[in-house]
Write an enzyme that holds these catalytic residues in place. Structure first.
Site, PDB file in Angstrom:
ATOM      1  N   LYS A  61      40.799 -10.214  25.196  1.00 36.57           N
ATOM      2  CA  LYS A  61      39.406  -9.841  25.452  1.00 36.57           C
ATOM      3  C   LYS A  61      39.165  -9.732  26.952  1.00 36.57           C
ATOM      4  O   LYS A  61      39.972 -10.142  27.762  1.00 36.57           O
ATOM      5  CB  LYS A  61      38.438 -10.892  24.878  1.00 36.57           C
ATOM      6  CG  LYS A  61      38.618 -11.160  23.399  1.00 36.57           C
ATOM      7  CD  LYS A  61      38.275  -9.974  22.541  1.00 36.57           C
ATOM      8  CE  LYS A  61      38.663 -10.222  21.091  1.00 36.57           C
ATOM      9  NZ  LYS A  61      38.670  -9.007  20.304  1.00 36.57           N
TER      10      LYS A  61
ATOM     11  N   SER B  69      40.206  -3.703  19.085  1.00 34.90           N
ATOM     12  CA  SER B  69      39.036  -4.284  19.746  1.00 34.90           C
ATOM     13  C   SER B  69      38.974  -3.986  21.245  1.00 34.90           C
ATOM     14  O   SER B  69      37.914  -4.096  21.843  1.00 34.90           O
ATOM     15  CB  SER B  69      38.982  -5.794  19.521  1.00 34.90           C
ATOM     16  OG  SER B  69      39.990  -6.449  20.252  1.00 34.90           O
TER      17      SER B  69
END
Length: 195
Positions: free
Chosen positions: A92, A41
Protein backbone atom coordinates in the site's frame (compact mmCIF):
# COMPACT_ATOMS: atom_id res chain seq x y z
CA UNK A 1 38.26 -41.54 -6.05
CA UNK A 2 38.82 -42.81 -2.55
CA UNK A 3 36.19 -42.91 0.15
CA UNK A 4 38.12 -40.37 2.27
CA UNK A 5 38.31 -37.90 -0.63
CA UNK A 6 34.55 -38.28 -1.20
CA UNK A 7 33.86 -37.62 2.52
CA UNK A 8 36.05 -34.51 2.41
CA UNK A 9 34.27 -33.20 -0.70
CA UNK A 10 30.85 -33.82 0.94
CA UNK A 11 31.93 -31.99 4.13
CA UNK A 12 33.20 -29.02 2.12
CA UNK A 13 30.02 -29.00 0.03
CA UNK A 14 27.84 -29.12 3.14
CA UNK A 15 29.85 -26.28 4.72
CA UNK A 16 29.55 -24.10 1.62
CA UNK A 17 25.81 -24.81 1.39
CA UNK A 18 25.18 -23.96 5.07
CA UNK A 19 27.24 -20.77 4.76
CA UNK A 20 25.32 -19.74 1.63
CA UNK A 21 21.93 -20.39 3.28
CA UNK A 22 22.94 -18.37 6.34
CA UNK A 23 24.29 -15.59 4.11
CA UNK A 24 21.11 -15.41 2.01
CA UNK A 25 18.96 -15.29 5.17
CA UNK A 26 21.09 -12.50 6.65
CA UNK A 27 20.96 -10.61 3.35
CA UNK A 28 17.17 -10.91 3.17
CA UNK A 29 16.67 -9.83 6.78
CA UNK A 30 19.05 -6.85 6.68
CA UNK A 31 18.90 -5.56 3.12
CA UNK A 32 15.75 -6.81 1.40
CA UNK A 33 14.31 -9.20 -1.12
CA UNK A 34 12.28 -9.43 -4.32
CA UNK A 35 8.58 -10.24 -4.03
CA UNK A 36 5.71 -10.78 -6.45
CA UNK A 37 2.83 -8.32 -6.27
CA UNK A 38 -0.58 -10.00 -6.41
CA UNK A 39 -3.87 -8.24 -7.01
CA UNK A 40 -4.98 -4.95 -8.49
CA UNK A 41 -5.17 -2.68 -5.45
CA UNK A 42 -2.09 -0.70 -6.56
CA UNK A 43 -2.99 -0.31 -10.26
CA UNK A 44 -1.79 1.55 -12.31
CA UNK A 45 1.45 1.91 -10.33
CA UNK A 46 1.87 -1.88 -9.92
CA UNK A 47 0.38 -4.71 -12.00
CA UNK A 48 -1.05 -2.35 -14.64
CA UNK A 49 -1.94 -5.22 -16.98
CA UNK A 50 -5.51 -6.48 -16.93
CA UNK A 51 -4.12 -10.02 -17.29
CA UNK A 52 -4.15 -12.07 -14.09
CA UNK A 53 -1.08 -13.95 -15.38
CA UNK A 54 1.23 -10.90 -15.47
CA UNK A 55 2.67 -9.70 -12.18
CA UNK A 56 5.16 -7.05 -11.19
CA UNK A 57 8.03 -8.09 -8.95
CA UNK A 58 9.32 -5.40 -6.60
CA UNK A 59 12.41 -5.00 -4.45
CA UNK A 60 11.35 -4.66 -0.81
CA UNK A 61 14.04 -2.86 1.18
CA UNK A 62 14.36 -3.89 4.82
CA UNK A 63 17.24 -1.54 5.57
CA UNK A 64 17.14 -0.71 9.27
CA UNK A 65 17.73 2.98 8.49
CA UNK A 66 14.79 2.92 6.11
CA UNK A 67 12.36 1.50 8.64
CA UNK A 68 13.40 3.75 11.53
CA UNK A 69 10.76 6.18 12.71
CA UNK A 70 10.92 9.26 10.52
CA UNK A 71 12.31 7.52 7.44
CA UNK A 72 8.93 6.44 6.15
CA UNK A 73 7.50 9.36 4.20
CA UNK A 74 4.13 10.40 2.79
CA UNK A 75 3.61 8.69 -0.56
CA UNK A 76 6.02 5.78 0.05
CA UNK A 77 4.89 2.34 -1.05
CA UNK A 78 5.26 -0.16 1.78
CA UNK A 79 4.70 -3.82 2.54
CA UNK A 80 2.59 -4.35 5.66
CA UNK A 81 1.30 -7.30 7.65
CA UNK A 82 -2.47 -7.28 7.27
CA UNK A 83 -4.10 -6.11 10.51
CA UNK A 84 -6.98 -8.52 9.84
CA UNK A 85 -5.03 -11.52 8.54
CA UNK A 86 -1.48 -11.45 9.98
CA UNK A 87 -0.35 -14.32 7.74
CA UNK A 88 -0.98 -12.09 4.67
CA UNK A 89 1.15 -9.20 3.44
CA UNK A 90 -0.30 -6.20 1.62
CA UNK A 91 1.40 -3.53 -0.45
CA UNK A 92 0.00 0.00 0.00
CA UNK A 93 0.91 3.68 -0.17
CA UNK A 94 1.41 5.84 2.94
CA UNK A 95 -1.25 8.57 2.93
CA UNK A 96 -0.98 9.87 6.50
CA UNK A 97 1.50 9.61 9.36
CA UNK A 98 1.09 10.08 13.11
CA UNK A 99 -0.43 13.45 13.97
CA UNK A 100 -1.77 14.07 10.44
CA UNK A 101 -5.46 14.69 9.81
CA UNK A 102 -6.81 12.57 6.95
CA UNK A 103 -10.10 13.26 5.15
CA UNK A 104 -12.10 10.03 4.96
CA UNK A 105 -13.67 9.48 1.51
CA UNK A 106 -17.47 9.86 1.29
CA UNK A 107 -18.00 6.22 0.25
CA UNK A 108 -16.14 4.91 3.33
CA UNK A 109 -18.12 3.79 6.36
CA UNK A 110 -16.52 5.19 9.50
CA UNK A 111 -15.93 2.43 12.04
CA UNK A 112 -16.42 3.45 15.69
CA UNK A 113 -13.45 1.21 16.61
CA UNK A 114 -11.16 3.73 14.88
CA UNK A 115 -11.93 6.25 17.62
CA UNK A 116 -10.00 6.28 20.87
CA UNK A 117 -10.47 8.09 24.19
CA UNK A 118 -8.75 11.17 22.73
CA UNK A 119 -11.46 11.43 20.06
CA UNK A 120 -9.39 11.13 16.89
CA UNK A 121 -12.43 10.88 14.59
CA UNK A 122 -14.45 13.97 13.67
CA UNK A 123 -17.70 12.49 12.36
CA UNK A 124 -19.06 15.85 11.11
CA UNK A 125 -16.02 16.72 9.00
CA UNK A 126 -15.30 13.05 8.13
CA UNK A 127 -11.69 13.35 9.28
CA UNK A 128 -9.43 11.26 11.46
CA UNK A 129 -6.29 12.34 13.29
CA UNK A 130 -3.72 9.57 13.03
CA UNK A 131 -2.64 8.47 16.54
CA UNK A 132 1.00 8.29 17.64
CA UNK A 133 2.77 5.19 16.35
CA UNK A 134 0.27 4.71 13.48
CA UNK A 135 -0.20 5.57 9.81
CA UNK A 136 -2.97 5.59 7.20
CA UNK A 137 -2.39 3.44 4.09
CA UNK A 138 -4.36 3.14 0.85
CA UNK A 139 -4.11 1.34 -2.45
CA UNK A 140 -3.81 3.48 -5.59
CA UNK A 141 -6.87 1.67 -6.99
CA UNK A 142 -9.23 2.79 -4.20
CA UNK A 143 -12.28 0.83 -5.39
CA UNK A 144 -10.39 -2.47 -5.24
CA UNK A 145 -8.23 -2.02 -2.16
CA UNK A 146 -8.34 -3.46 1.34
CA UNK A 147 -6.69 -0.65 3.25
CA UNK A 148 -7.13 1.89 6.07
CA UNK A 149 -10.53 2.83 4.63
CA UNK A 150 -11.59 -0.66 5.77
CA UNK A 151 -9.48 -1.24 8.90
CA UNK A 152 -8.50 2.27 10.06
CA UNK A 153 -5.05 3.50 11.07
CA UNK A 154 -2.41 0.78 11.36
CA UNK A 155 0.52 0.45 13.72
CA UNK A 156 3.85 1.51 12.22
CA UNK A 157 5.10 -1.82 13.59
CA UNK A 158 3.13 -3.61 10.84
CA UNK A 159 5.36 -2.07 8.15
CA UNK A 160 7.80 -4.76 7.07
CA UNK A 161 9.59 -3.13 4.12
CA UNK A 162 9.55 -0.29 1.62
CA UNK A 163 9.04 -1.05 -2.08
CA UNK A 164 11.77 0.83 -3.94
CA UNK A 165 11.87 -0.59 -7.49
CA UNK A 166 9.94 -2.70 -9.97
CA UNK A 167 12.54 -5.29 -11.01
CA UNK A 168 10.49 -7.57 -13.28
CA UNK A 169 9.26 -7.77 -16.02
CA UNK A 170 12.19 -6.08 -17.78
CA UNK A 171 10.06 -3.60 -19.72
CA UNK A 172 8.57 -2.35 -16.41
CA UNK A 173 11.86 -1.85 -14.52
CA UNK A 174 11.75 1.47 -12.71
CA UNK A 175 12.26 3.26 -9.41
CA UNK A 176 9.03 3.63 -7.44
CA UNK A 177 8.35 7.28 -6.69
CA UNK A 178 6.65 8.62 -3.60
CA UNK A 179 3.38 10.27 -4.65
CA UNK A 180 1.65 12.17 -1.90
CA UNK A 181 -2.12 12.40 -1.53
CA UNK A 182 -3.66 15.69 -2.66
CA UNK A 183 -3.46 18.45 0.00
CA UNK A 184 -7.25 18.45 0.40
CA UNK A 185 -7.01 14.84 1.66
CA UNK A 186 -4.27 15.27 4.28
CA UNK A 187 -3.27 18.01 6.67
CA UNK A 188 0.23 17.06 7.74
CA UNK A 189 1.15 17.46 11.39
CA UNK A 190 3.91 19.94 10.52
CA UNK A 191 1.39 22.12 8.62
CA UNK A 192 -1.17 21.84 11.39
CA UNK A 193 1.38 22.94 13.99
CA UNK A 194 2.98 25.55 11.67
CA UNK A 195 6.40 23.90 11.96
Amino acid sequence: MSRETLKTICKIGLGVTMTAITGFYALEESIGYVSRVDGISMQDTLNPSKSKKQHDYVFLSKSHNLLKKGNIKHGDIVSIKSPRHPERYLIKRIVGLEGDIVKIPENTKINKRWDNPEGVVNYTKRTIQIPQGHCWVEGDNARMSEDSNKFGPISLGLITAKATHVVWPPHRRKRLESIEAPPERVIKECQRLNI
